[in-house]
Design an enzyme around this catalytic site. Structure first.
Site, PDB file in Angstrom:
ATOM      1  CG  HIS A  88       0.343   6.250  -0.617  1.00 43.69           C
ATOM      2  ND1 HIS A  88      -0.651   7.045  -1.129  1.00 43.69           N
ATOM      3  CD2 HIS A  88      -0.230   5.551   0.397  1.00 43.69           C
ATOM      4  CE1 HIS A  88      -1.788   6.836  -0.445  1.00 43.69           C
ATOM      5  NE2 HIS A  88      -1.552   5.920   0.477  1.00 43.69           N
ATOM      6  CG  HIS A 103      -1.790   1.190   1.348  1.00 48.37           C
ATOM      7  ND1 HIS A 103      -3.099   1.187   0.931  1.00 48.37           N
ATOM      8  CD2 HIS A 103      -1.564   2.437   1.810  1.00 48.37           C
ATOM      9  CE1 HIS A 103      -3.634   2.390   1.138  1.00 48.37           C
ATOM     10  NE2 HIS A 103      -2.715   3.170   1.677  1.00 48.37           N
ATOM     11  CD  GLU A 104       1.663   3.677   3.671  1.00 51.99           C
ATOM     12  OE1 GLU A 104       1.920   4.768   3.117  1.00 51.99           O
ATOM     13  OE2 GLU A 104       0.582   3.475   4.272  1.00 51.99           O
ATOM     14  CD  GLU A 162      -5.631   5.598   0.576  1.00 53.44           C
ATOM     15  OE1 GLU A 162      -4.698   6.407   0.734  1.00 53.44           O
ATOM     16  OE2 GLU A 162      -5.702   4.537   1.213  1.00 53.44           O
TER      17      GLU A 162
HETATM   18 ZN    ZN Z   1      -2.951   5.289   1.939  1.00 56.36          ZN
END
Ligand code: ZN
Length: 494
Positions: A262, A258-259, A288
């Site tokens: 980003h 997830h990170e 996101e």
């Molecule tokens: Zn996030």
């Protein structure tokens, strides 16, 4: 030197202080000894005030007006437009109000921690009332067309309004509640990611998966923090954090990806935008969409596990004998759960809707702070079918309101919706599943770079999505995605 040139240089100069600010922030969350906290908070507060003063100085206002006349290229015009919007917005907020907001939210955070520890919302309520009053005052100062809450949304998701959300949400909610009911009647997959997993090996695995999806370790690093985050110090320095749980491999693995999503976005914003107001992601929601894309759509897909299983087995050899199907289905367990940050793709947006409805009502004087726990619990029962037994697993679970971040939650939902629309568009251009199965993540990343990353903050989310996908934003893609995927995961007909 032209005003435009001067303006750019000024922004870059200010960004040096922002970089220092971010680095101190990163250090505070990852390495700083506990006793360093008091002094550090002072430095961070002062730096943030200094940056704010520079950004809203009269000199900046003058430069912006002059630069506006000089801007010719699309990029320069966008730069002035984005900068001017921010400048004018922040100029409307009196410094005393900002100061008060910073002070009361800092207090609120401490009180929230205490309330959460004691699981007692009434400890938090009086301070939250103050924060809500200030948030309302901020919206009034900044201004809006239809709904006071629109002013807040615009901080996080430019262009998004209550009208948009109230059109999206009822249909989506009904759909998700229906999916949840059907899934509940199906067999629940067993979770193969539970057991005992050496932390050192998990760390190596986290690095490996980041490398595989295209994260540049010469321009970043991974560390441990209580809550995972991504932070951009500079163009060549985008860092991520994660957290390890010895008993649950899923946690660090998916939060790392997830990170990573980003960070890939940040690493893909052109270097020449850096330090300028267009050198960020388009919005919190678009950001996101990138993290969710890699976490949910890529890393929780069957094809990903076909590719990744042998790699996983290099670190934890017991997985050698676990069927791909089990890895994949374990990655997608749907549950009626109380905690947003631990929730799955089906229930996540329901958690967001509940928060949105409460925030909107508070900001519009349609509800009072003291009623939050009961409204929260009623909505949890209605949407997700579970009732929190205590405030700490109910209305006190998120820190956002203590931070004064009203209007932030919908961005998470928008991110999920954008990500699905990007997927269907990407599938038209690429052999998506084959790319993943063969480990060709570069094809996916190149697509996202071209459609999203290289534009930085030049376009507002609605516009960016239309350019990227050739179509207006629609929630249909997300609903299709959920239907297709979870019919297969749960072997049912959705
Ligand atoms: Zn996030």
């Amino acid at each position: 030197m032209s005003a435009l040139q001067k303006l750019k240089e000024k922004y870059i100069w200010i960004s040096y202080f922002s970089s220092a600010f971010e680095l101190l922030q990163w250090d505070m969350e990852t390495h700083m000894p506990k006793k360093g906290g008091k002094w550090r908070a002072q430095i961070i507060g002062s730096l943030s005030e200094f940056i704010q003063i520079q950004q809203t100085s009269d000199e900046m206002g003058k430069l912006l007006n002059e630069a506006e006349k000089e801007a010719e290229s699309e990029e320069d015009k966008a730069l002035v437009r984005v900068a001017k919007k921010e400048y004018e917005k922040f100029k409307k907020i009196p410094p005393e109000l900002w100061g008060k907001f910073a002070l009361e939210t800092a207090k609120a955070q401490r009180i929230w921690e205490d309330a959460k520890r004691n699981s007692d919302f009434s400890i938090f309520a009086p301070q939250l009332e103050k924060v809500v009053e200030l948030v309302k005052e901020l919206s009034e100062k900044v201004g809006y067309e239809e709904n006071r809450y629109d002013a807040l949304l615009d901080f996080f998701e430019p262009g998004l309004t209550v009208k948009d959300l109230d059109k999206i949400i009822p249909k989506l909610r009904k759909f998700l509640i229906g999916v949840l009911e059907k899934i509940e009647r199906a067999d629940k997959p067993k979770d193969v990611f539970l057991g005992k997993f050496d932390i050192q090996k998990q760390k190596e695995l986290s690095k490996r998966v980041l490398e595989i999806i295209g994260y540049d370790f010469d321009a970043g690093r991974i560390d441990v923090s209580a809550h995972p985050f991504t932070i951009t110090i500079s163009h060549g320095d985008v860092r991520v954090t994660t957290r390890y749980d010895e008993r649950d491999l899923k946690y660090s693995f998916f939060s790392t990806v997830h990170e990573g999503g980003h960070a890939l976005y940040e690493q893909g914003i052109p270097e020449r935008f850096r330090g300028l107001p267009i050198g960020d992601g388009a919005s919190m929601g678009v950001h996101e969409s990138q993290s969710r894309f890699w976490e949910n759509i890529v890393a929780r897909s069957k094809h990903f596990w076909e590719f990744f299983k042998p790699i996983l087995a290099e670190y934890f050899e017991d997985f050698k004998d676990v069927p791909v199907d089990d890895l994949w289905r374990s990655s997608n367990i749907v549950e009626r759960s109380l905690i947003r940050t631990e929730s799955d793709e089906v229930t996540y947006n329901l958690h967001i809707m509940l928060r949105y409805e409460i925030e909107k009502a508070l900001v519009n004087d349609e509800m009072s702070v003291k009623d939050i726990p009961s409204v929260w619990n009623d909505k949890m029962k209605e949407y997700i079918g579970v009732t929190p037994k205590s405030d700490s697993e109910g209305a006190l679970q998120d820190v956002h309101w203590a931070h004064g971040s009203f209007g932030y939650f919908p961005s998470y939902m928008m991110g999920n919706l954008y990500a699905a629309q990007l997927l269907y568009s990407m599938k038209k251009d690429l052999s998506f599943e084959e790319n993943i199965r063969s480990g060709d993540f570069k094809a996916l990343l190149d697509w996202l770079r071209e459609k999203i990353h290289i534009h930085g903050k030049i376009f507002e989310p609605k516009d960016l999505m239309k350019r990227a996908t050739g179509e207006d934003f629609s929630t249909e893609y997300f609903m299709n995605y959920i239907k297709e995927k979870y019919s297969e995961v749960y072997r049912i007909n959705l």
